[in-house]
Design an enzyme around this catalytic site. Structure first.
Site, short mmCIF file in Angstrom:
data_model
loop_
_atom_site.label_atom_id
_atom_site.label_comp_id
_atom_site.label_asym_id
_atom_site.label_seq_id
_atom_site.Cartn_x
_atom_site.Cartn_y
_atom_site.Cartn_z
N THR A 115 -10.02 4.61 11.13
CA THR A 115 -9.97 3.77 12.33
C THR A 115 -9.34 4.48 13.53
O THR A 115 -9.38 3.97 14.63
CB THR A 115 -9.19 2.46 12.06
OG1 THR A 115 -7.95 2.80 11.44
CG2 THR A 115 -9.97 1.53 11.17
N ASP B 41 -3.48 4.24 -1.48
CA ASP B 41 -4.34 4.75 -0.41
C ASP B 41 -4.25 6.28 -0.43
O ASP B 41 -3.63 6.89 0.44
CB ASP B 41 -3.86 4.18 0.92
CG ASP B 41 -4.83 4.47 2.05
OD1 ASP B 41 -5.96 4.95 1.78
OD2 ASP B 41 -4.46 4.23 3.21
N LYS C 108 -6.98 8.28 -0.64
CA LYS C 108 -8.17 8.83 0.01
C LYS C 108 -8.63 10.10 -0.70
O LYS C 108 -8.68 11.19 -0.13
CB LYS C 108 -7.91 9.11 1.49
CG LYS C 108 -7.59 7.85 2.30
CD LYS C 108 -7.51 8.14 3.78
CE LYS C 108 -7.28 6.91 4.62
NZ LYS C 108 -5.94 6.34 4.56
N ASP D 57 -12.82 15.26 -3.84
CA ASP D 57 -12.77 16.56 -4.51
C ASP D 57 -14.06 16.68 -5.32
O ASP D 57 -14.95 15.83 -5.19
CB ASP D 57 -11.50 16.63 -5.40
CG ASP D 57 -11.01 18.06 -5.61
OD1 ASP D 57 -11.86 18.93 -5.91
OD2 ASP D 57 -9.80 18.29 -5.47
N LYS E 176 0.85 -1.20 0.00
CA LYS E 176 0.00 0.00 0.00
C LYS E 176 0.88 1.25 0.00
O LYS E 176 1.86 1.31 0.75
CB LYS E 176 -0.89 -0.01 1.25
CG LYS E 176 -1.83 1.17 1.34
CD LYS E 176 -2.86 0.98 2.43
CE LYS E 176 -2.43 1.53 3.76
NZ LYS E 176 -2.33 2.99 3.82
N ARG F 78 3.06 -0.76 11.01
CA ARG F 78 4.15 -0.64 11.99
C ARG F 78 4.57 -1.95 12.65
O ARG F 78 5.77 -2.13 12.87
CB ARG F 78 3.79 0.45 13.02
CG ARG F 78 3.95 1.85 12.41
CD ARG F 78 3.26 2.93 13.21
NE ARG F 78 1.81 2.86 13.06
CZ ARG F 78 0.95 3.71 13.62
NH1 ARG F 78 1.40 4.69 14.36
NH2 ARG F 78 -0.35 3.57 13.42
#
Ligand code: C5P
Length: 236
Positions: free
Chosen positions: A121, A66, A68, A71, A39, A212
């Site tokens: 999240t 990703d 997001k 517009d 990603k 992570r």
């Protein structure tokens, strides 16, 4: 349409949340065949990472952009057309009806799948309230998921906690992609709605985004392989 069957090792998506193309290349080499799906988010995309998308796709990996997007409709549709030409598999857009509609229009005729981001999240009810929403996280997720399905969107990004409920709302017609995944004992960081890989798959998640806990591990490849084992055990 039922989503195509997913190869178990494609269910783990590793976000290249890294500061440079060099750092990303080094991580991709370390991970080797332990990771098939990467990603790209803001950090790497805006650090010159987009040519790496085509390189990865050319080497047989899958890419989730990703970005997001959100517009005006024309800008979203034309931007999505450009993303489709990069060969990406998934692209995120925020789950506002105009944006979802434009993204579906923009990906027409390509293999790109559009994922709707319902509620991040890292948000809980208090964060939504502070942003001016009167709905709870679960009510807003539900409303946006229904809108996404009606508009022909391919999947939803959601927390693993929401998966079982979303299957009741949208059936099994859409991919459910879940960040906020933490192996047992891992640090939650800024994620507020977390679940282990095994429990997320058992709950019905199609793809897990795990950053992570892999990127910051002493041995990232071993960390990714441990998650594959947990995924495989939960699929039987
Ligand atoms: O490091 P960590 O496992 O928390 O990374 C989660 C990834 O998933 C990050 O790249 C983050 O931007 C992304 N994401 C998320 N929540 C969403 C959508 C995407 O955490 N709702």
């Amino acid at each position: 349409m039922q989503p195509a069957k997913i190869a178990p090792r494609d269910r783990l998506i590793v976000p290249l949340d890294l500061p440079s193309v060099e750092a990303a290349d080094a991580m991709i080499s370390k991970l080797g065949d332990a990771v098939t799906f990467y990603k790209f988010g803001y950090q790497l995309a805006y650090a010159g990472g987009l040519p790496l998308v085509q390189k990865l796709v050319g080497s047989g990996k899958k890419v989730f952009l990703d970005l997001k997007l959100h517009d005006i409709s024309n800008t979203v549709a034309r931007g999505v057309e450009s993303v489709a030409r990069l060969g990406a598999t998934f692209l995120t857009v925020h789950a506002y009806p105009q944006t979802l509609k434009a993204a579906v229009e923009g990906r027409a005729g390509s293999n790109l799948k559009i994922l709707a981001v319902t509620v991040l999240t890292s948000y809980d009810d208090g964060d939504l309230h502070a942003a001016g929403y009167r709905l709870s996280v679960s009510d807003l997720v539900e409303a946006r998921a229904q809108q996404a399905q009606v508009l022909g969107v391919d999947g939803i990004v959601c927390s693993a906690e929401e998966v079982a409920h979303l299957h009741k709302i949208v059936g099994h017609q859409m991919y459910l992609v879940t960040p906020g995944i933490r192996p047992a004992g891992a640090v939650a960081g800024d994620q507020k709605r977390i679940m282990t890989p095994g429990r997320a798959i058992a709950a019905g998640a199609d793809y897990l985004v795990v950053g992570r806990p892999i990127l910051e591990a002493a041995d990232p490849k071993a960390a990714a392989e441990a998650i594959h084992i947990e995924i495989a055990q939960s699929l039987v």
